[in-house]
Design a protein around this motif. Structure first.
Motif, mmCIF file in Angstrom:
data_model
loop_
_atom_site.group_PDB
_atom_site.id
_atom_site.type_symbol
_atom_site.label_atom_id
_atom_site.label_comp_id
_atom_site.label_asym_id
_atom_site.label_seq_id
_atom_site.Cartn_x
_atom_site.Cartn_y
_atom_site.Cartn_z
ATOM 1 N N VAL A 147 3.858 -0.147 0.086
ATOM 2 C CA VAL A 147 5.144 0.491 -0.185
ATOM 3 C C VAL A 147 4.932 1.975 -0.468
ATOM 4 C CG1 VAL A 147 5.006 -0.125 -2.629
ATOM 5 C CG2 VAL A 147 7.231 0.425 -1.630
ATOM 6 N N THR A 148 5.821 2.796 0.074
ATOM 7 C CA THR A 148 5.764 4.247 -0.117
ATOM 8 C C THR A 148 7.177 4.769 -0.408
ATOM 9 O OG1 THR A 148 3.951 4.401 1.474
ATOM 10 C CG2 THR A 148 5.071 6.441 0.893
ATOM 11 N N PRO A 149 7.364 5.470 -1.524
ATOM 12 C CA PRO A 149 6.389 5.771 -2.584
ATOM 13 C C PRO A 149 6.098 4.543 -3.435
ATOM 14 C CG PRO A 149 8.539 6.571 -3.227
ATOM 15 C CD PRO A 149 8.694 6.081 -1.814
ATOM 16 N N THR A 150 4.978 4.571 -4.087
ATOM 17 C CA THR A 150 4.588 3.434 -4.917
ATOM 18 C C THR A 150 5.247 3.483 -6.291
ATOM 19 O OG1 THR A 150 2.626 4.634 -5.701
ATOM 20 C CG2 THR A 150 2.367 3.227 -3.755
ATOM 21 N N ARG A 151 5.681 4.677 -6.711
ATOM 22 C CA ARG A 151 6.303 4.824 -8.028
ATOM 23 C C ARG A 151 7.496 5.766 -7.911
ATOM 24 N NH1 ARG A 151 2.195 5.784 -12.797
ATOM 25 N NH2 ARG A 151 3.440 4.148 -13.765
ATOM 26 N N ILE A 152 8.493 5.531 -8.739
ATOM 27 C CA ILE A 152 9.677 6.380 -8.765
ATOM 28 C C ILE A 152 10.061 6.639 -10.220
ATOM 29 C CG2 ILE A 152 10.570 5.608 -6.536
ATOM 30 C CD1 ILE A 152 12.443 3.756 -8.034
ATOM 31 N N THR A 153 10.906 7.640 -10.429
ATOM 32 C CA THR A 153 11.360 7.991 -11.774
ATOM 33 C C THR A 153 12.789 7.506 -11.981
ATOM 34 O OG1 THR A 153 9.959 9.962 -11.778
ATOM 35 C CG2 THR A 153 11.730 9.881 -13.404
ATOM 36 N N ILE A 154 13.014 6.834 -13.089
ATOM 37 C CA ILE A 154 14.352 6.367 -13.429
ATOM 38 C C ILE A 154 14.812 7.075 -14.696
ATOM 39 C CG2 ILE A 154 14.081 4.132 -12.305
ATOM 40 C CD1 ILE A 154 13.446 2.909 -15.015
ATOM 41 N N VAL A 155 16.120 7.208 -14.868
ATOM 42 C CA VAL A 155 16.688 7.887 -16.037
ATOM 43 C C VAL A 155 17.809 7.042 -16.611
ATOM 44 C CG1 VAL A 155 16.079 10.206 -15.257
ATOM 45 C CG2 VAL A 155 18.250 9.209 -14.548
ATOM 46 N N ILE A 202 12.821 3.996 0.740
ATOM 47 C CA ILE A 202 11.539 3.352 0.450
ATOM 48 C C ILE A 202 11.021 2.733 1.750
ATOM 49 C CG2 ILE A 202 10.344 1.631 -0.928
ATOM 50 C CD1 ILE A 202 11.520 3.905 -2.571
ATOM 51 N N HIS A 203 9.767 3.004 2.064
ATOM 52 C CA HIS A 203 9.163 2.481 3.290
ATOM 53 C C HIS A 203 8.209 1.343 2.933
ATOM 54 C CE1 HIS A 203 10.876 5.867 5.425
ATOM 55 N NE2 HIS A 203 10.357 6.675 4.502
ATOM 56 N N VAL A 204 8.476 0.186 3.488
ATOM 57 C CA VAL A 204 7.653 -0.994 3.234
ATOM 58 C C VAL A 204 6.955 -1.373 4.534
ATOM 59 C CG1 VAL A 204 7.624 -3.408 2.505
ATOM 60 C CG2 VAL A 204 9.228 -1.794 1.435
ATOM 61 N N THR A 205 5.634 -1.361 4.506
ATOM 62 C CA THR A 205 4.833 -1.732 5.674
ATOM 63 C C THR A 205 4.312 -3.149 5.480
ATOM 64 O OG1 THR A 205 4.183 0.561 6.061
ATOM 65 C CG2 THR A 205 2.847 -1.152 7.101
ATOM 66 N N VAL A 206 4.655 -4.020 6.418
ATOM 67 C CA VAL A 206 4.300 -5.435 6.328
ATOM 68 C C VAL A 206 3.336 -5.769 7.452
ATOM 69 C CG1 VAL A 206 5.172 -7.803 6.319
ATOM 70 C CG2 VAL A 206 6.567 -5.947 5.354
ATOM 71 N N ALA A 207 2.292 -6.498 7.110
ATOM 72 C CA ALA A 207 1.325 -6.954 8.113
ATOM 73 C C ALA A 207 1.203 -8.461 8.044
ATOM 74 C CB ALA A 207 -0.038 -6.304 7.876
ATOM 75 N N THR A 208 1.087 -9.102 9.197
ATOM 76 C CA THR A 208 0.853 -10.543 9.243
ATOM 77 C C THR A 208 -0.535 -10.804 9.791
ATOM 78 O OG1 THR A 208 1.840 -10.710 11.449
ATOM 79 C CG2 THR A 208 3.302 -11.068 9.561
ATOM 80 N N VAL A 209 -1.123 -11.886 9.356
ATOM 81 C CA VAL A 209 -2.451 -12.266 9.819
ATOM 82 C C VAL A 209 -2.417 -13.714 10.272
ATOM 83 C CG1 VAL A 209 -3.631 -10.616 8.314
ATOM 84 C CG2 VAL A 209 -3.150 -12.920 7.466
ATOM 85 N N LYS A 210 -3.355 -14.059 11.134
ATOM 86 C CA LYS A 210 -3.429 -15.426 11.627
ATOM 87 C C LYS A 210 -3.903 -16.372 10.526
ATOM 88 C CE LYS A 210 -4.246 -14.590 16.553
ATOM 89 N NZ LYS A 210 -5.174 -14.867 17.686
ATOM 90 N N THR A 211 -3.330 -17.543 10.518
ATOM 91 C CA THR A 211 -3.804 -18.560 9.598
ATOM 92 C C THR A 211 -5.078 -19.162 10.150
ATOM 93 O OG1 THR A 211 -2.469 -20.251 10.687
ATOM 94 C CG2 THR A 211 -1.456 -19.091 8.838
ATOM 95 N N LYS A 212 -5.809 -19.866 9.330
ATOM 96 C CA LYS A 212 -7.066 -20.450 9.769
ATOM 97 C C LYS A 212 -6.850 -21.436 10.905
ATOM 98 C CE LYS A 212 -9.560 -19.973 5.417
ATOM 99 N NZ LYS A 212 -10.264 -20.674 4.319
ATOM 100 N N SER A 213 -5.756 -22.179 10.835
ATOM 101 C CA SER A 213 -5.493 -23.171 11.867
ATOM 102 C C SER A 213 -5.160 -22.502 13.199
ATOM 103 C CB SER A 213 -4.368 -24.089 11.446
ATOM 104 O OG SER A 213 -3.176 -23.340 11.198
ATOM 105 N N GLY A 214 -4.724 -21.231 13.144
ATOM 106 C CA GLY A 214 -4.339 -20.546 14.368
ATOM 107 C C GLY A 214 -5.467 -19.742 14.969
#
Length: 216
Positions: A147-155, A202-214
């Motif tokens: 996630v980018t940015p990883t931190r934000i400021t709240i008030v 907010i930019h969220v980068t998602v990655a998927t990986v193969k399962t062991k069975s696949g």
């Protein structure tokens, strides 16, 4: 006596019409619900009460005037000058109702008192927690999430900020994703009195990986 008789008759008819209109404009009563406005809030303080009441103003006056009145025509105001941190009770009286039309009088103001809690204004840096939802393609599972940015400021009020540890993104739907993709979303905090200092995507980068069975 008879000079300008026509003008005199017209004037008499107009006078009679005005008298009739005024004489038959009976007093009436209406109730208007208006927001309560606060001004002269001390520096570095803010209202931490989550629910601010509205004021119901019951007024009396000529029916022709009351028929034209709306909630936007009058104001209920409370002066916070000199207030300090903590709970406070403020009187709400007819003297604090502004912009009342001529010939209209206030019969009642409800509530007659307003209780507020004031707290110090503060800021806090919190982590951004991404939310990823969806059904992944067969043979794949969720991998790394960045996630980018990883931190934000709240008030907001200091006591409210003490209960918040992170901001959460809107759900990112990664259904069917194979590989890696970046989604743009927003972050939020659940407290309505707390806000982001500098709202930004907010930019969220998602990655998927193969399962062991696949795996082959």
């Amino acid at each position: 006596v008879f000079g300008h008789l026509r003008l005199k008759l017209v004037s008499l008819l107009i006078s009679l019409a005005l008298w009739y209109a005024v004489a038959h404009d009976q007093p009436a009563e209406i109730a208007l619900s208006v927001p309560i406005e606060f001004y002269n809030t001390p520096e570095h303080l803010e209202i931490s009460s989550e629910r601010i009441q509205r004021a119901e103003i019951r007024v009396q006056g000529p029916a022709r005037i009351l028929r034209q009145m709306t909630n936007a025509d009058i104001d209920a105001v409370i002066d916070l000058a000199g207030a300090r941190v903590g709970e406070h009770t403020f009187d709400l009286t007819p003297k604090q109702i502004r912009h009342l039309p001529h010939n209209v009088q206030i019969l009642q103001v409800v509530p007659s008192q307003v209780r507020l809690e004031l707290d110090r204004s503060a800021s806090k840096i919190v982590d951004v927690t991404p939310r990823v939802i969806g059904t992944f393609a067969a043979g794949y599972r969720l991998g790394d999430v960045e996630v980018t940015p990883t931190r934000i400021t709240i008030v907001g009020p200091q006591s409210r900020l003490n209960n918040i540890d992170s901001a959460i993104t809107d759900p990112v739907d990664a259904t069917g994703l194979v590989g890696r993709a970046t989604f743009t979303t927003q972050a939020y905090v659940g407290d309505p009195l707390v806000q982001l200092m500098n709202p930004e995507p907010i930019h969220v980068t998602v990655a998927t990986v193969k399962t062991k069975s696949g795996e082959k």
